[in-house]
Structures are given as structure tokens and as C-alpha cells.
Design an enzyme around this catalytic site. Sequence first.
Site: not given
Length: 288
Positions: A104, A139, A171, A204, A225
Amino acid sequence: MNQPIRPVPAAAIDRILEFAFAEDNPRGDITADSIVPTGSVANAVVSAREPGVLSGGTVFSRAMKMINTDIEITQLIEDGQKFEVGAQLLRVQGPASSVLTAERVALNLLQRMSAIATATSQLVELVSQTKARIADTRKTTPGLRVLERYAVRCGGGVNHRDNLSEAFMAKDNHLALLGEGEELSQALKRVRSQLGHTTAMEVEVDRIEQIPAVLDAGVDIIMLDNFDLLDIPAAIELINGQAIIEASGTVSAQTVAAIAQTGVDIISSGAITHSVRAIDLGLDMVIA
């Protein structure tokens, strides 16, 4: 794949596997240990139940061998290669109880990594007639980044910064604290004066009006962005080769080609790591 794919260090794979097996097999496998006849040998194959791109053969192998070094694994196609339904991907032979205990964890990682490679490959193919490259983002699944980043490479993509320590990237929430116009430009220049010459600096922007101040600071990369597709050409003209241009946000198989055709250098996608569905692969015993 035409070029060798940079591998994951064995020690990094083993750290992940040790944690995974501590979770899945903390005190032995009650079922396999009690029902599988002593001395039974498993002959099995990992087969594809849907098409995709393989990633994680070494991870699968090390998972099996972490449970029992007597298990032998033969990888039948290379990481980065496409496969069709029914294709045999790996062959497994060894003590049956150990194979079942490792199954598994080994399959979970192989399926997820192959799904990421497959999703990345799809985007790479869609932009293949442009100069744009497909990149991942941060992410990723906590603890699995090194494997998921490798899977992106298997799909023909490139990696963004590996972590917060590797590169400067301001950002929207950073910029909200720095002001606008000259105030923003001066803040970025101060950062530039303090960074080492080998450290890349990315900022960004979510509005074209932010670009002049960012350009004035001499950054290396400007990320557009969530720009409207119609606004990207104007941003590219304004930047005029003074920085690498990255586009991010709303990237999908339906939008990526049009984004690439604007002339951006990089298209980054979080979806290729955070939104994939595991590829359906199965380990099946071969009965003589």
C-alpha cells in the site's frame, strides 16, 4: 524523456518511507503475518489501469526493500515514459508476506507521483510550440515535496524555488506591507543591496500599474498573477526583456496554450501537485 531526470537522493526517499511505514505498520501486519504461509513467494506485476506517465519506480523499489531486502523489483519502463492501459510497469518477486505489507505504501506513492508526472506532461505538450516552460509551485503535500518535485521533472516540467530559504519572492501579502510606487521600489532596492549576487529576486504583481516600480528595483523575475489574458501582452511590452516573465493563476489544460502564446517565459501551476487524482495502478499476483 530526452535528458536524464535529476534523481531524488536516497536518504530523502528513505526518510519519507520510514515515516510512512511507522504510520501504516507500527507493530507488524496482523493479516499478512498470520495468514500467509511461511515460505510463500509472491510473483506480481504492477499494471496500468489507465494511461499516464511513470514516476516513482525507485521509490516503489526502496519501499519494498525497506520491508524486506530479499524482494526483487524489475522496473519495466523508465520514469518519464508514457504508458497505456494494461502496460506492465514493474515486476515484483519475493517473500509474499513482505510484499503484501509493503504494497500500500509503495503503490500510494507510485500512483501519486505518476499522476503528477501525467498532469505536468499534459501541460508541457500543450505549450510545446512556444518558448514557455511549465513550473510547479510550493503548493505541494507537506513532507512529500521532494518526491512531487521529482514527478514534475518526470513530466517534463521545471521546479520553482524549493523552499523559502532558496530565493526571494515577494507576493501580494508582502507588497501590501511595503506601499506603492517609489516606496515599493525603494524597499525592493534595499533588499537587492543585501542579497548575495547568486540569489534570485522575484516579485508578484496583480496589476500592470505595479510593474514600473518593480522594474525600477532591478528584480530578476516578475510574476503576472491572475492577469487577464488580454492584459499579458501589454505587461510583456512594458517589461521589454528586463526580467524573466512568469504567468500564474487560472492555469489549466484549457487555458495554458493561450497563456503561452502571449510570449511569457514560465507558466507556474499549483494544480499539477495539489489537485491531481492518483493514477489507477494495481499490483496483482501472477498465478502460475
